[in-house]
Design an enzyme around this catalytic site. Structure first.
Site, PDB file in Angstrom:
ATOM      1  N   SER A 141      32.962 -38.135 -41.736  1.00 51.01           N
ATOM      2  CA  SER A 141      32.462 -38.942 -42.846  1.00 51.01           C
ATOM      3  C   SER A 141      33.389 -38.771 -44.035  1.00 51.01           C
ATOM      4  CB  SER A 141      31.054 -38.509 -43.235  1.00 51.01           C
ATOM      5  OG  SER A 141      30.663 -39.102 -44.464  1.00 51.01           O
ATOM      6  N   TYR A 155      24.209 -33.487 -45.290  1.00 50.19           N
ATOM      7  CA  TYR A 155      25.027 -34.302 -44.393  1.00 50.19           C
ATOM      8  C   TYR A 155      26.508 -34.012 -44.601  1.00 50.19           C
ATOM      9  CZ  TYR A 155      26.944 -38.574 -42.287  1.00 50.19           C
ATOM     10  OH  TYR A 155      27.661 -39.475 -41.525  1.00 50.19           O
TER      11      TYR A 155
END
Length: 246
Positions: A141, A155
């Site tokens: 990410s 996350y």
């Protein structure tokens, strides 16, 4: 396109979104493809049909990435179904957001189990089957490199862990001719983060190219890294985020 002719790939979380696009692209480039799914059996079956329509073998495997045994079994099932394994794409992931004070132990455990442990276990199992020219590619990410907003810490932490894992595993497997890389998508139009969602405008405002990416954009980069053209690339991370981290 036939850059991956004769190759056999496993894509985790391949029933929808980025994973489905990756499965389709690898098949379009000549690979036979197995994919895992947790609950979306109908969507997984649809992707398999698309793979088969391209003249390649397709196989769907029910596997909960939070279950450590399921990941090892998924690799074994893929090897049996495809007759071997050349490419592993660790794509399955979950998002649990919110302020640190609100994280539950279940949130922490689930995030680490799916986003980190599953990647480690699938890669470990796959490494036993990969030969010269093997590929391990993980979906990270853009938040792993730069956290641009609050309440995404859990996350971001899990995806940042994959950077260290990628670099270390590249060293471990390099002598065997196996490359290990990670791609870092930014805002991509999927059901997890739709381009018409309530947070979409704020995300676009941070980009150099102010639009959401498409799953096919990520799939193209993964296909390149899986190909022979990328044989000298390993331990590397690739931002594909519209310039949000520039």
């Amino acid at each position: 396109m036939s850059r991956l002719a004769g190759k056999r790939a496993l894509v985790t979380g391949g029933s929808r979104g980025i994973g489905a696009a990756i499965a389709r692209r690898l098949a379009a480039e000549g690979a036979d493809v197995a994919l895992t799914y947790e609950r979306s059996a109908d969507k997984a079956a649809a992707v398999v049909r698309e793979v088969e329509a391209l003249g390649r073998k397709g196989f769907a495997i029910a596997a909960d990435s939070a279950d450590p045994g399921a990941m090892t079994r998924a690799v074994d099932d893929a090897v049996k179904a495809l007759g071997g394994l050349d490419i592993l794409v660790n794509n399955a992931g979950i998002f649990r957001g919110g302020p640190v004070a609100d994280w539950s132990l279940a949130d922490i455990d689930a995030t680490l189990a799916v986003n980190v442990r599953a990647v480690v276990l699938a890669s470990q199992a796959a490494a036993a089957h990969l030969g010269e020219g093997g590929r391990i590619i993980s979906t990270g990410s853009c938040l792993a490199d730069r956290v641009v907003e609050p309440n995404v810490t859990l996350y971001a932490m899990s995806k940042a862990a994959l950077i260290g894992f990628t670099k270390g595993l590249a060293r471990d497997l390099g002598p065997r001719g196996i490359t290990v890389n990670i791609v870092h998508p930014g805002s991509t139009d999927t059901d997890m983060n739709p381009a018409h969602g309530e947070r979409a405008d704020a995300q676009r405002a941070r980009m150099a190219i102010p639009r959401y990416g498409k799953p096919e954009d990520i799939a193209g980069l993964v296909a390149y890294l899986a190909s022979e053209e990328a044989r000298f690339i390993t331990g590397a991370g690739f931002a594909i985020d519209g310039g949000v981290n520039t």
